[in-house]
Design a protein around this motif. Structure first.
Motif, PDB file in Angstrom:
ATOM      1  N   ARG A 151       1.036  -1.237  -0.333  1.00 25.58           N
ATOM      2  CA  ARG A 151       0.233   0.354   0.298  1.00 25.58           C
ATOM      3  C   ARG A 151       0.925   1.083   0.174  1.00 25.58           C
ATOM      4  N   ALA A 152       1.941   1.464   0.726  1.00 23.44           N
ATOM      5  CA  ALA A 152       2.711   2.644   0.853  1.00 23.44           C
ATOM      6  C   ALA A 152       3.120   2.595  -0.464  1.00 23.44           C
ATOM      7  N   ALA A 153       4.143   2.059  -1.105  1.00 27.90           N
ATOM      8  CA  ALA A 153       4.546   1.507  -2.764  1.00 27.90           C
ATOM      9  C   ALA A 153       3.345   2.435  -3.825  1.00 27.90           C
ATOM     10  N   GLY A 154       2.124   2.094  -3.558  1.00 32.47           N
ATOM     11  CA  GLY A 154       0.842   2.598  -4.159  1.00 32.47           C
ATOM     12  C   GLY A 154      -0.197   3.854  -3.579  1.00 32.47           C
ATOM     13  N   THR A 155       0.957   4.752  -2.735  1.00 32.68           N
ATOM     14  CA  THR A 155       0.646   6.015  -1.958  1.00 32.68           C
ATOM     15  C   THR A 155       1.960   7.870  -2.032  1.00 32.68           C
ATOM     16  N   SER A 156       1.423   8.337  -2.486  1.00 30.36           N
ATOM     17  CA  SER A 156       1.902   9.507  -2.567  1.00 30.36           C
ATOM     18  C   SER A 156       1.172  10.491  -2.384  1.00 30.36           C
ATOM     19  N   ALA A 157       1.290  11.765  -1.667  1.00 27.95           N
ATOM     20  CA  ALA A 157       1.158  12.776  -1.369  1.00 27.95           C
ATOM     21  C   ALA A 157       1.707  13.925  -1.739  1.00 27.95           C
ATOM     22  N   TYR A 158       0.975  15.138  -2.112  1.00 26.95           N
ATOM     23  CA  TYR A 158       1.016  16.523  -2.596  1.00 26.95           C
ATOM     24  C   TYR A 158       0.690  17.772  -1.517  1.00 26.95           C
ATOM     25  N   ARG A 220      -2.558  12.383 -11.249  1.00 27.38           N
ATOM     26  CA  ARG A 220      -2.066  11.158 -10.890  1.00 27.38           C
ATOM     27  C   ARG A 220      -3.064   9.732 -10.455  1.00 27.38           C
ATOM     28  N   ALA A 221      -3.722  10.176  -9.725  1.00 27.70           N
ATOM     29  CA  ALA A 221      -4.651   8.777  -9.674  1.00 27.70           C
ATOM     30  C   ALA A 221      -5.046   8.319 -10.834  1.00 27.70           C
ATOM     31  N   GLY A 222      -5.390   9.501 -12.141  1.00 28.84           N
ATOM     32  CA  GLY A 222      -6.235   8.571 -13.186  1.00 28.84           C
ATOM     33  C   GLY A 222      -6.944   7.683 -13.092  1.00 28.84           C
ATOM     34  N   GLU A 223      -7.146   6.599 -13.670  1.00 30.99           N
ATOM     35  CA  GLU A 223      -8.551   6.296 -13.525  1.00 30.99           C
ATOM     36  C   GLU A 223      -8.604   4.789 -12.874  1.00 30.99           C
ATOM     37  N   VAL A 264       1.296  17.315  15.574  1.00 33.31           N
ATOM     38  CA  VAL A 264       2.843  16.893  15.422  1.00 33.31           C
ATOM     39  C   VAL A 264       2.548  17.916  14.328  1.00 33.31           C
ATOM     40  N   ILE A 265       2.497  16.908  12.725  1.00 37.05           N
ATOM     41  CA  ILE A 265       1.946  17.352  11.952  1.00 37.05           C
ATOM     42  C   ILE A 265       1.940  18.830  11.298  1.00 37.05           C
ATOM     43  N   GLY A 266       1.255  19.541  12.179  1.00 32.56           N
ATOM     44  CA  GLY A 266       0.494  20.778  12.072  1.00 32.56           C
ATOM     45  C   GLY A 266       2.178  22.367  12.545  1.00 32.56           C
ATOM     46  N   ALA A 267       2.964  21.318  13.537  1.00 33.87           N
ATOM     47  CA  ALA A 267       3.603  21.907  14.176  1.00 33.87           C
ATOM     48  C   ALA A 267       4.576  22.377  13.243  1.00 33.87           C
ATOM     49  N   HIS A 268       4.993  21.841  12.051  1.00 33.68           N
ATOM     50  CA  HIS A 268       5.595  21.680  11.076  1.00 33.68           C
ATOM     51  C   HIS A 268       5.133  22.617   9.727  1.00 33.68           C
ATOM     52  N   THR A 269       3.954  22.589   9.424  1.00 37.81           N
ATOM     53  CA  THR A 269       3.289  22.946   7.974  1.00 37.81           C
ATOM     54  C   THR A 269       3.009  24.601   8.982  1.00 37.81           C
ATOM     55  N   GLY A 270       2.235  24.661   9.500  1.00 39.95           N
ATOM     56  CA  GLY A 270       1.922  25.695   9.838  1.00 39.95           C
ATOM     57  C   GLY A 270       0.092  25.101  10.031  1.00 39.95           C
ATOM     58  N   PRO A 271      -0.254  26.588   9.796  1.00 42.19           N
ATOM     59  CA  PRO A 271      -1.715  27.235  10.023  1.00 42.19           C
ATOM     60  C   PRO A 271      -1.726  26.951   8.111  1.00 42.19           C
ATOM     61  N   GLY A 272      -3.140  26.548   7.382  1.00 39.05           N
ATOM     62  CA  GLY A 272      -3.332  27.514   5.908  1.00 39.05           C
ATOM     63  C   GLY A 272      -3.019  25.894   5.459  1.00 39.05           C
ATOM     64  N   LEU A 273      -1.691  24.951   5.922  1.00 40.37           N
ATOM     65  CA  LEU A 273      -1.911  23.799   5.186  1.00 40.37           C
ATOM     66  C   LEU A 273      -2.961  23.131   3.610  1.00 40.37           C
ATOM     67  N   LEU A 274      -2.694  22.627   3.205  1.00 37.51           N
ATOM     68  CA  LEU A 274      -3.523  21.407   1.901  1.00 37.51           C
ATOM     69  C   LEU A 274      -2.524  20.810   1.728  1.00 37.51           C
ATOM     70  N   GLY A 275      -3.950  19.830   2.044  1.00 37.38           N
ATOM     71  CA  GLY A 275      -2.814  18.627   1.251  1.00 37.38           C
ATOM     72  C   GLY A 275      -3.824  17.068   1.164  1.00 37.38           C
ATOM     73  N   ALA A 276      -2.866  16.791  -0.090  1.00 37.81           N
ATOM     74  CA  ALA A 276      -4.059  15.483  -1.187  1.00 37.81           C
ATOM     75  C   ALA A 276      -2.884  13.878  -0.326  1.00 37.81           C
ATOM     76  N   VAL A 277      -3.792  12.713  -0.315  1.00 33.95           N
ATOM     77  CA  VAL A 277      -3.340  11.481  -0.728  1.00 33.95           C
ATOM     78  C   VAL A 277      -3.687  10.949  -1.229  1.00 33.95           C
ATOM     79  N   ILE A 278      -2.843  10.205  -2.117  1.00 39.98           N
ATOM     80  CA  ILE A 278      -3.406   9.286  -2.934  1.00 39.98           C
ATOM     81  C   ILE A 278      -3.384   7.421  -2.511  1.00 39.98           C
ATOM     82  N   SER A 279      -3.838   7.286  -2.615  1.00 39.88           N
ATOM     83  CA  SER A 279      -3.302   5.126  -2.214  1.00 39.88           C
ATOM     84  C   SER A 279      -4.100   4.957  -3.133  1.00 39.88           C
ATOM     85  N   VAL A 280      -3.416   3.675  -4.047  1.00 42.50           N
ATOM     86  CA  VAL A 280      -3.766   2.681  -5.131  1.00 42.50           C
ATOM     87  C   VAL A 280      -4.265   1.678  -4.082  1.00 42.50           C
ATOM     88  N   ARG A 281      -5.879   1.629  -4.631  1.00 41.69           N
ATOM     89  CA  ARG A 281      -6.087  -0.030  -3.459  1.00 41.69           C
ATOM     90  C   ARG A 281      -5.595  -1.200  -4.015  1.00 41.69           C
TER      91      ARG A 281
END
Length: 281
Positions: A151-158, A220-223, A264-281
């Protein structure tokens, strides 16, 4: 009913509590240090409290769980009837959490496989879910660990951040370090690559960066059949808008999660963070 293999992760997976309870996943908390207070993520400090502290420029740092905390989690799994544990954690490039888990695993009463997923947030959460599902299906230690790694190999984050300053302070900026001198002139789109935060693209304005983030995720998600998580910190409207657009643009979307990251993650990114994780099943 106990399972043959128990799944342990850490609090940066940001899995919803009902999901963790349904699948029997244990999350070991990291710590946020706010001034002279050490607070456990998820129970003693909220993302909203963290965002307010950052906006007031209070001193905020984070720390890994101790090996003793992991040892207690592994003993609890054994007492609960597990014969083995798969322990899945955020990238070792970000934290000493993986190393602490390794230390505890050496003296655990049952075999423990510790995995550096190279992920964080729901990129890690999807790995933990895959492991739990494999365990529920009767998989042994090797099969459960392999399910998480696949699952990790098929997952990406932006993700997009309003400022690189918080990442700079925490030393977790990767190749985006090159942007610091011109940080006011560009809005970076970052990606998780090889367990590190790296620069993907430079965009001139926040609105264009967020629009480009949407395009990247859709491309990146494609179909493929995918699960997507949209994360934010103190930016719920941005997250909801992005989620709605992705529902329309990703034909293979199976599950869509929208959530605020933890402290924890917020402390390193700050307010305003917007992210997306794509995980192929």
């Amino acid at each position: 009913m106990s399972r043959h293999v128990a799944v342990v992760t850490d609090s940066t997976a940001y899995l919803p509590r009902p999901t963790m309870e349904r699948h029997g996943i244990t999350a070991v908390p990291l710590t946020v240090v706010l001034g002279d207070q050490a607070l456990e993520e998820g129970t003693e400090i909220s993302a909203r409290s963290l965002a307010l502290a950052l906006q007031k420029r209070h001193s905020v740092t984070t720390s890994r769980p101790s090996p003793e905390v992991f040892a207690a989690a592994y003993r609890a799994a054994a007492v609960g009837g597990a014969d083995a544990v798969v322990s899945l954690h955020l990238s070792a490039e970000f934290s000493g959490t993986y190393d602490a888990a390794l230390l505890a695993a050496k003296d655990a009463p049952i075999p423990v496989r510790v995995v550096d997923t190279g992920m964080v947030a729901m990129a890690l959460g999807f790995c933990a879910l895959a492991a739990a599902e494999a365990a529920e299906a009767g998989g042994g230690l090797d099969e459960v660990a392999a399910a998480a790694e696949k699952r990790a190999a098929g997952t990406s984050a932006y993700f997009y951040v309003d400022t690189l300053d918080y990442l700079r302070r925490g030393g977790r900026i990767g190749t985006a370090q090159a942007l610091l001198g011109s940080a006011l002139a560009v809005k970076p789109i970052l990606e998780l690559d090889g367990g590190r935060i790296e620069l993907l693209e430079k965009v001139r304005t926040a609105s264009k960066a967020i629009a480009r983030l949407e395009e990247i995720v859709a491309e990146r998600a494609g179909e493929a059949a995918v699960d997507i998580a949209v994360h934010h910190l103190a930016a719920p409207d941005r997250a909801d808008r992005l989620a709605e657009r992705l529902r329309e643009r990703v034909p293979g979307l199976v599950d869509l999660h929208v959530s605020e990251v933890g402290a924890v993650i917020g402390a390193h990114t700050g307010p305003g963070l917007l992210g997306a994780v794509i995980s192929v099943r």
